[in-house]
Design an enzyme around this catalytic site. Sequence first.
Site, PDB file in Angstrom:
ATOM      1  N   GLU A  97       0.846  -1.088  -0.034  1.00  0.00           N
ATOM      2  CA  GLU A  97      -0.162   0.052   0.007  1.00  0.00           C
ATOM      3  C   GLU A  97       0.855   1.235   0.037  1.00  0.00           C
ATOM      4  O   GLU A  97       0.450   2.350  -0.643  1.00  0.00           O
ATOM      5  CB  GLU A  97      -1.063  -0.048   0.942  1.00  0.00           C
ATOM      6  CG  GLU A  97      -2.028  -1.153   0.922  1.00  0.00           C
ATOM      7  CD  GLU A  97      -2.725  -1.620   2.301  1.00  0.00           C
ATOM      8  OE1 GLU A  97      -2.394  -1.362   3.332  1.00  0.00           O
ATOM      9  OE2 GLU A  97      -3.372  -2.630   2.138  1.00  0.00           O
ATOM     10  N   GLY A 171      -6.471  -7.951   1.391  1.00  0.00           N
ATOM     11  CA  GLY A 171      -8.000  -7.272   1.856  1.00  0.00           C
ATOM     12  C   GLY A 171      -8.790  -7.685   0.728  1.00  0.00           C
ATOM     13  O   GLY A 171      -9.849  -7.161   0.583  1.00  0.00           O
TER      14      GLY A 171
HETATM   15  P1  PGA Z   1      -5.314  -8.365   5.008  1.00  0.00           P
HETATM   16  O1  PGA Z   1      -3.821  -7.412   4.958  1.00  0.00           O
HETATM   17  O2  PGA Z   1      -4.978  -9.460   6.062  1.00  0.00           O
HETATM   18  O3  PGA Z   1      -6.216  -7.368   5.374  1.00  0.00           O
HETATM   19  O4  PGA Z   1      -5.484  -8.836   3.586  1.00  0.00           O
HETATM   20  C1  PGA Z   1      -2.756  -8.042   5.141  1.00  0.00           C
HETATM   21  C2  PGA Z   1      -1.384  -6.805   4.849  1.00  0.00           C
HETATM   22  O5  PGA Z   1      -1.598  -6.021   3.989  1.00  0.00           O
HETATM   23  O6  PGA Z   1      -0.568  -6.883   5.873  1.00  0.00           O
END
Ligand code: PGA
Length: 251
Positions: A97, A171
């Site tokens: 991200e 996510g």
């Molecule tokens: P998630 O995120 O478990 O919500 O998929 C993992 C992360 O980005 O570290």
Amino acid sequence: MRQKLAAGNWKMHGVSNSLSEVTALAEAMGAPTSEVLICPPATLLAPLTGHIADLTAPIATGGQDCHAEVAGAHTGDIAAAMLADAGARYVILGHSERRADHGEQDAEVAAKAQTAWAAGLVAIICVGETLAQREAGETLAILDAQLAGSVPNGADGARVVIAYEPVWAIGTGKVATTTEIAEAHAHIRARLVEHLGAAAGGGIRVLYGGSVKPGNAAEIFAVPNVDGSLVGGASLKAADFAPIVAALDAS
Ligand code: PGA
């Protein structure tokens, strides 16, 4: 022997009443054999660290990013030493991200890791391919490039954790298959050993991240070379994170 690590990444979630979830987590998990870590938003780092100390719970805290420079005129950024001062022992670096939202490149991630080390922090360096890269058969080449570019020389198990996070699994509810995870983790382990030597490269923990939930944790933790998980959404609630810690302990 690499101690397993269950790391929660709260991302941009959580305000002061979220500390009650950590109280519930501490009660539910008791004395885990795995290391447990929560990386809250920066505003909660000091209060969460203090809260955990009051609970005498075996939970470490970490930041979600730091600047590559030690200090300076960088409005809105946070220095590694500030994270350490607020009680952090870890910092997540190069999360997909951050790579997507802020254009972070491998060289910047490596520079951040060295600044984190200088502040006494362990760097959790994130790598992982996009869906387009996987479909083009580029996954292992992308991992090679990210590891070579983002992990500084001198890395070892005391200063670095690698998080393998396929971008398409973060996510989204889509989880890599155990075959895909096994292939990526074996590859990462081999590259770490090749670059850093058997002792240093063999001592670095490699976490899987991407839609890990209580219902799939045990299956993922049974995969060779998976030393734990970086958990996003399912780390926000004790009712989700505690069973993930228990599954890691049992693996
Ligand atoms: P998630 O995120 O478990 O919500 O998929 C993992 C992360 O980005 O570290």
